[in-house]
Design a protein around this motif. Structure first.
Motif, PDB file in Angstrom:
ATOM      1  N   ILE A   1      19.125  26.071 -13.729  1.00  0.00           N
ATOM      2  CA  ILE A   1      20.044  24.915 -13.515  1.00  0.00           C
ATOM      3  C   ILE A   1      19.697  24.625 -12.057  1.00  0.00           C
ATOM      4  N   TRP A   2      19.644  25.648 -11.303  1.00  0.00           N
ATOM      5  CA  TRP A   2      19.367  25.459  -9.931  1.00  0.00           C
ATOM      6  C   TRP A   2      18.303  25.108  -9.800  1.00  0.00           C
ATOM      7  N   GLU A   3      17.102  25.532 -10.211  1.00  0.00           N
ATOM      8  CA  GLU A   3      15.789  24.891  -9.989  1.00  0.00           C
ATOM      9  C   GLU A   3      15.758  23.512 -10.545  1.00  0.00           C
ATOM     10  N   MET A   4      16.402  22.994 -11.506  1.00  0.00           N
ATOM     11  CA  MET A   4      16.555  21.939 -12.163  1.00  0.00           C
ATOM     12  C   MET A   4      17.076  20.830 -11.203  1.00  0.00           C
ATOM     13  N   ARG A   5      18.191  21.412 -10.687  1.00  0.00           N
ATOM     14  CA  ARG A   5      18.727  20.620  -9.454  1.00  0.00           C
ATOM     15  C   ARG A   5      17.965  20.294  -8.329  1.00  0.00           C
ATOM     16  N   LYS A   6      17.236  21.155  -8.106  1.00  0.00           N
ATOM     17  CA  LYS A   6      16.214  20.992  -6.823  1.00  0.00           C
ATOM     18  C   LYS A   6      15.349  20.069  -7.263  1.00  0.00           C
ATOM     19  N   GLU A   7      14.815  20.107  -8.164  1.00  0.00           N
ATOM     20  CA  GLU A   7      14.027  18.827  -8.587  1.00  0.00           C
ATOM     21  C   GLU A   7      14.441  17.671  -8.664  1.00  0.00           C
ATOM     22  N   TYR A   8      15.497  17.687  -9.196  1.00  0.00           N
ATOM     23  CA  TYR A   8      16.330  16.374  -9.244  1.00  0.00           C
ATOM     24  C   TYR A   8      16.620  15.707  -7.955  1.00  0.00           C
ATOM     25  N   GLU A   9      17.051  16.699  -7.111  1.00  0.00           N
ATOM     26  CA  GLU A   9      17.379  16.028  -5.743  1.00  0.00           C
ATOM     27  C   GLU A   9      16.144  15.610  -4.846  1.00  0.00           C
ATOM     28  N   SER A  10      15.066  16.257  -5.232  1.00  0.00           N
ATOM     29  CA  SER A  10      13.746  15.929  -4.836  1.00  0.00           C
ATOM     30  C   SER A  10      13.232  14.608  -5.275  1.00  0.00           C
ATOM     31  N   LEU A  11      13.580  14.445  -6.613  1.00  0.00           N
ATOM     32  CA  LEU A  11      13.046  13.066  -7.257  1.00  0.00           C
ATOM     33  C   LEU A  11      14.188  11.972  -6.650  1.00  0.00           C
ATOM     34  N   LYS A  12      15.335  12.363  -6.335  1.00  0.00           N
ATOM     35  CA  LYS A  12      16.146  11.317  -5.767  1.00  0.00           C
ATOM     36  C   LYS A  12      15.595  10.928  -4.455  1.00  0.00           C
ATOM     37  N   ALA A  13      15.363  11.729  -3.694  1.00  0.00           N
ATOM     38  CA  ALA A  13      14.952  11.552  -2.481  1.00  0.00           C
ATOM     39  C   ALA A  13      13.575  10.688  -2.324  1.00  0.00           C
ATOM     40  N   LYS A  14      12.765  11.129  -3.110  1.00  0.00           N
ATOM     41  CA  LYS A  14      11.412  10.294  -3.260  1.00  0.00           C
ATOM     42  C   LYS A  14      11.401   8.934  -3.707  1.00  0.00           C
ATOM     43  N   LEU A  15      12.134   8.883  -4.840  1.00  0.00           N
ATOM     44  CA  LEU A  15      12.668   7.409  -5.236  1.00  0.00           C
ATOM     45  C   LEU A  15      13.209   6.603  -4.057  1.00  0.00           C
ATOM     46  N   GLU A  16      14.183   7.057  -3.696  1.00  0.00           N
ATOM     47  CA  GLU A  16      15.091   6.265  -2.882  1.00  0.00           C
ATOM     48  C   GLU A  16      14.292   5.339  -2.005  1.00  0.00           C
ATOM     49  N   PRO A  17      13.559   5.930  -1.293  1.00  0.00           N
ATOM     50  CA  PRO A  17      12.643   5.071  -0.117  1.00  0.00           C
ATOM     51  C   PRO A  17      11.531   4.138  -0.990  1.00  0.00           C
ATOM     52  N   TYR A  18      11.216   4.768  -2.170  1.00  0.00           N
ATOM     53  CA  TYR A  18      10.386   3.981  -2.713  1.00  0.00           C
ATOM     54  C   TYR A  18      10.939   2.688  -3.150  1.00  0.00           C
TER      55      TYR A  18
ATOM     56  N   GLN B   1       0.872  -1.139  -0.031  1.00  0.00           N
ATOM     57  CA  GLN B   1       0.046   0.080   0.049  1.00  0.00           C
ATOM     58  C   GLN B   1       0.822   1.150   0.030  1.00  0.00           C
ATOM     59  N   GLN B   2       1.993   1.102   0.766  1.00  0.00           N
ATOM     60  CA  GLN B   2       2.798   2.265   0.877  1.00  0.00           C
ATOM     61  C   GLN B   2       3.205   2.580  -0.556  1.00  0.00           C
ATOM     62  N   ILE B   3       3.882   1.442  -1.046  1.00  0.00           N
ATOM     63  CA  ILE B   3       4.220   1.660  -2.339  1.00  0.00           C
ATOM     64  C   ILE B   3       3.347   2.353  -3.389  1.00  0.00           C
ATOM     65  N   ALA B   4       2.252   1.771  -3.344  1.00  0.00           N
ATOM     66  CA  ALA B   4       1.288   2.235  -4.376  1.00  0.00           C
ATOM     67  C   ALA B   4       0.886   3.790  -3.961  1.00  0.00           C
ATOM     68  N   ALA B   5       0.953   4.233  -2.721  1.00  0.00           N
ATOM     69  CA  ALA B   5       0.730   5.664  -2.300  1.00  0.00           C
ATOM     70  C   ALA B   5       1.859   6.091  -2.888  1.00  0.00           C
ATOM     71  N   MET B   6       2.992   5.823  -2.654  1.00  0.00           N
ATOM     72  CA  MET B   6       4.135   6.725  -2.966  1.00  0.00           C
ATOM     73  C   MET B   6       3.923   6.708  -4.479  1.00  0.00           C
TER      74      MET B   6
ATOM     75  N   GLN C   1       1.649   6.556  -6.590  1.00  0.00           N
ATOM     76  CA  GLN C   1       0.584   7.568  -6.989  1.00  0.00           C
ATOM     77  C   GLN C   1       1.113   9.002  -6.796  1.00  0.00           C
ATOM     78  N   SER C   2       1.608   9.217  -5.737  1.00  0.00           N
ATOM     79  CA  SER C   2       1.922  10.628  -5.371  1.00  0.00           C
ATOM     80  C   SER C   2       2.910  11.064  -6.512  1.00  0.00           C
ATOM     81  N   PHE C   3       3.756  10.193  -7.077  1.00  0.00           N
ATOM     82  CA  PHE C   3       4.679  10.488  -8.046  1.00  0.00           C
ATOM     83  C   PHE C   3       4.070  11.197  -9.269  1.00  0.00           C
ATOM     84  N   PHE C   4       3.181  10.400  -9.404  1.00  0.00           N
ATOM     85  CA  PHE C   4       2.401  10.610 -10.795  1.00  0.00           C
ATOM     86  C   PHE C   4       1.454  12.049 -10.480  1.00  0.00           C
ATOM     87  N   ASP C   5       0.796  11.988  -9.230  1.00  0.00           N
ATOM     88  CA  ASP C   5       0.014  13.119  -8.989  1.00  0.00           C
ATOM     89  C   ASP C   5       1.142  14.624  -9.081  1.00  0.00           C
ATOM     90  N   GLU C   6       2.154  14.456  -8.328  1.00  0.00           N
ATOM     91  CA  GLU C   6       2.965  15.623  -8.382  1.00  0.00           C
ATOM     92  C   GLU C   6       3.477  15.717  -9.678  1.00  0.00           C
TER      93      GLU C   6
END
Lengths: 136, 573
Positions: free
Chosen positions: A116-133, A8-13, A15-20
């Motif tokens: 680029i800075w913005e990009m990096r930000k997103e990138y980091e956040s992606l990484k952060a999100k996906l790792e636990p996933y 469930q957790q996975i699914a939720a996560m 889903q959030s990826f897509f939502d966001e």
């Protein structure tokens, strides 16, 4: 039980990826590629992606620092990043990259930096999100 | 499924498109991984590499080892478009480009460079599923091309003795859509077959006129711009010929064409007159050859007479038997009459260069650019006007004839020898004629001399004498530059007419001056087979054949049109 919870957790996560809009439909494509032989395909892909893009981002940073950076070169790197991000369906990152490239085209170096800075930000956040996933 | 297929040798007879052999080139390893997975899911056989050079090596190593190539546009070591070009030229495989960037200009560029398709990253699996259509399409096209060659080929075939379509020549690359040919499985198989036999023969290839004619025809058919050894090879449908043979020949041909272009100004070229010994006097004899000539064109509908096989381009000279072709060579007799309109048909587009030889001797310059046969430029051999031929021999048109008559058509071998000799002789003779032509002739050497050549040799010698001396007013009447790629044809013709047509055998370069029976100076023009620039309209016009110029003999020498030019001066060397 617990696995169910995890699922469930996975699914939720997920889903959030897509939502966001962190990830786009291409991510689904990748998931489809997963099968018995490659259960961790997606994870593998992302690992590769992170690895490569980290390098690329660093290159970008370096390039920005050098005075004589040429726009073309920078653009090239960004293009590569774009490709990589597209490969994993990293939507937000991709968007940021596109924005940055547009700014770059106009020759706005400052704007590019910001992009680029913005990009990096997103990138980091992606990484952060996906790792636990993936860990889950 | 895919994995089960082993290597290249196994023809995909099973459910196409399964087992399609795909080569993926991308510098991004992430993408390589993803694409590989996707393609495998489609039941394709995948090979990945991240460097363009590596990809090219792989492709070259195993010709016919892959069916389709997918490549990224942006790569560090080589531009994707460049790779695309290379693959198209060398292997003639369908190539799909892909990129994150989908801008119209990029896509346009891709298409211009010959890409079959342009995919946008991220690529969806369904898009990959359908890539087989490009492979299939190409096969069908090839078949169609082959079919179109049939007419022409039949002549060749009889000569070469192989069935054109039995093997289902599926030119692996071309997208001919004849559709009637078998399916891919067959095609693929055939392709392999084709390459297999060819690969076995490593011996030096002798580019006979016939072969050259085919070559030129194939080149013309493909289009000079898009020509590639593999395509040509496929079109030529010569089983024992390898791609390398064709490639090197193509190279020479290109050089030849470019050279012809340069020389077009030069008057010389007269040399071509390799008239095979047409002993016949102008009229009677000439008819003989004339007929033959006509025959040849008839046989070869497209008239690609490939002289010496090198440049199939020019080959299509359809001598329309305009009556005047009186035998080749010789007979430089006065009055250019008959305008031979030689239609040089390029194998592909019917470029029949009409060589209308106007009897006027003067305009030889123009058409002769055989080299340009290839393509598009209809060769107009202004044979009739051989403007510059400065044959001194004005007064002795018959001289040539005599010369020819002397040459009894000794037989191919002889002729060749003679031709060689004559070539040399001609050289001096053709002083007036620019030596360029002579040079051309020179290399022609015995290679690919048409059998007729041998005859012609002797004749040529004679002819040359005449020519040089008198500027042979070769009435190049439409000397249908019968390049008679098929020397046989020429020979036959000659023989038929009783005139030895030693022409052309002088290896490609021999520019046969087809002198119309009525001493029409023949402009060889056709010979510019070697012109490296296939499409040299200029060539055509200029007639590298300076022969034409030569043909401008003041005197009207009737050269039997049977002379074939061995245009390939340099090529066949």
């Amino acid at each position: 039980m617990e696995s169910k919870h995890v699922h469930q957790q996975i699914a939720a996560m997920r889903q959030s990826f897509f939502d966001e809009e962190v990830l786009d439909e291409f991510f689904s494509q990748l998931e489809q590629l997963e099968d018995q032989n490659n259960p961790n395909f997606v994870e593998e892909v992302f690992t590769m992606y992170f690895r490569d893009s980290t390098t690329l981002l660093e290159t970008v940073e370096q390039a920005m620092k050098t005075i004589s950076i040429t726009l073309a070169k920078l653009d090239k790197i960004l293009h590569q990043l774009k490709g990589s991000s597209a490969s994993v369906g990293a939507k937000k990152v991709l968007n940021e990259i596109n924005k940055t490239r547009q700014v770059l085209e106009k020759g706005n170096l400052e704007g590019t930096k910001a992009g680029i800075w913005e990009m990096r930000k997103e990138y980091e956040s992606l990484k952060a999100k996906l790792e636990p996933y993936f860990q889950v | 499924m895919v994995l089960a297929e082993s290597g290249f040798s196994s023809p995909r007879n099973d459910a196409f498109p399964a087992g399609l052999r795909v080569l993926v080139v991308d510098d991004d390893p992430t993408w390589l991984k993803i694409l590989e997975k996707m393609l495998k899911k489609c039941s394709y056989e995948v090979t990945t590499c991240c460097l363009a050079r590596e990809a090219l090596n792989l492709l070259r190593e195993r010709k016919d080892g892959y069916d389709i190539v997918i490549s990224d546009v942006n790569m560090p070591d080589m531009d994707g478009f460049k790779l695309l070009e290379h693959v198209g030229l060398e292997m003639d495989l369908p190539v799909i480009m892909m990129s994150v960037d989908g801008e119209t200009s990029r896509v346009m560029k891709g298409v211009q460079h010959g890409a079959c398709d342009y995919l946008l990253k991220p690529i969806r699996m369904k898009e990959l599923r359908n890539i087989w259509q490009h492979v299939f399409r190409k096969k069908i096209h090839e078949v169609r091309d082959i079919e179109s060659l049939e007419g022409f080929e039949s002549i060749q075939m009889t000569r070469s003795g192989y069935d054109l379509f039995d093997d289902g020549h599926f030119l692996s690359g071309d997208d001919t859509t004849s559709g009637r040919k078998r399916k891919d499985a067959d095609n693929k198989h055939d392709d392999r077959e084709l390459s297999d036999p060819s690969s076995t023969k490593k011996a030096r290839v002798v580019w006979t006129v016939d072969l050259h004619q085919k070559f030129v025809k194939a080149v013309n058919q493909i289009g000079f711009d898009k020509v590639g050894p593999k395509k040509i090879l496929d079109l030529m449908n010569v089983p024992w010929l390898t791609r390398e043979n064709v490639a090197s020949h193509l190279q020479k041909y290109r050089l030849y064409l470019s050279r012809l272009q340069k020389e077009s100004d030069i008057k010389n070229s007269f040399i071509g007159m390799k008239h095979s010994d047409l002993p016949s006097k102008d009229s009677t004899a000439s008819f003989g050859p004339h007929k033959a000539m006509n025959m040849i064109p008839d046989d070869v509908p497209n008239g690609t007479y490939s002289f010496s096989a090198s440049n199939s381009l020019a080959q299509n000279v359809d001598l329309k038997g305009q009556g005047d072709l009186k035998g080749i060579t010789s007979a430089p007799v006065a009055e250019p009459k008959g305008a031979l309109s030689i239609d040089i048909h390029d194998s592909h587009e019917a470029k029949s260069t009409q060589m209308s030889f106007d009897h006027s001797l003067g305009s030889v310059d123009s058409a002769v650019s055989f080299a340009s046969f290839n393509s598009t430029t209809p060769l107009q051999y202004p044979w009739t006007e051989i403007p510059e031929i400065q044959f001194k021999q004005e007064g002795e048109p018959l001289h040539l004839e005599n010369g020819f008559s002397q040459l009894p058509l000794p037989g191919p071998s002889m002729i060749e020898n003679e031709a060689n000799r004559s070539r040399i002789e001609v050289k001096p003779l053709l002083d007036e004629c620019r030596s360029n032509f002579v040079e051309h002739l020179g290399p022609v050497g015995a290679e690919d001399l048409f059998p007729i050549q041998s005859k012609g040799q002797s004749l040529n010698n004679q002819v040359f004498d005449l020519i040089s001396a008198t500027k042979s007013s070769m009435k190049t009447q439409d000397v249908g530059l019968n390049y008679l790629a098929d020397s046989e044809l020429a020979l036959r013709n000659l023989n038929a007419s009783g005139v030895g047509v030693p022409l052309a055998t002088l290896s490609e370069d021999l520019q046969i001056c087809w002198l119309q029976g009525d001493c029409y100076p023949m402009n060889y023009g056709l010979q510019d087979l070697e012109c490296s620039t296939y499409d040299n309209p200029a060539l055509m016009a200029e007639t590298p054949f300076h022969l034409y110029d030569v043909l401008r003999f003041d005197h009207e020498h009737l050269f039997d049109p049977t002379e074939y030019y061995a245009i390939d001066q340099g090529l066949f060397a």
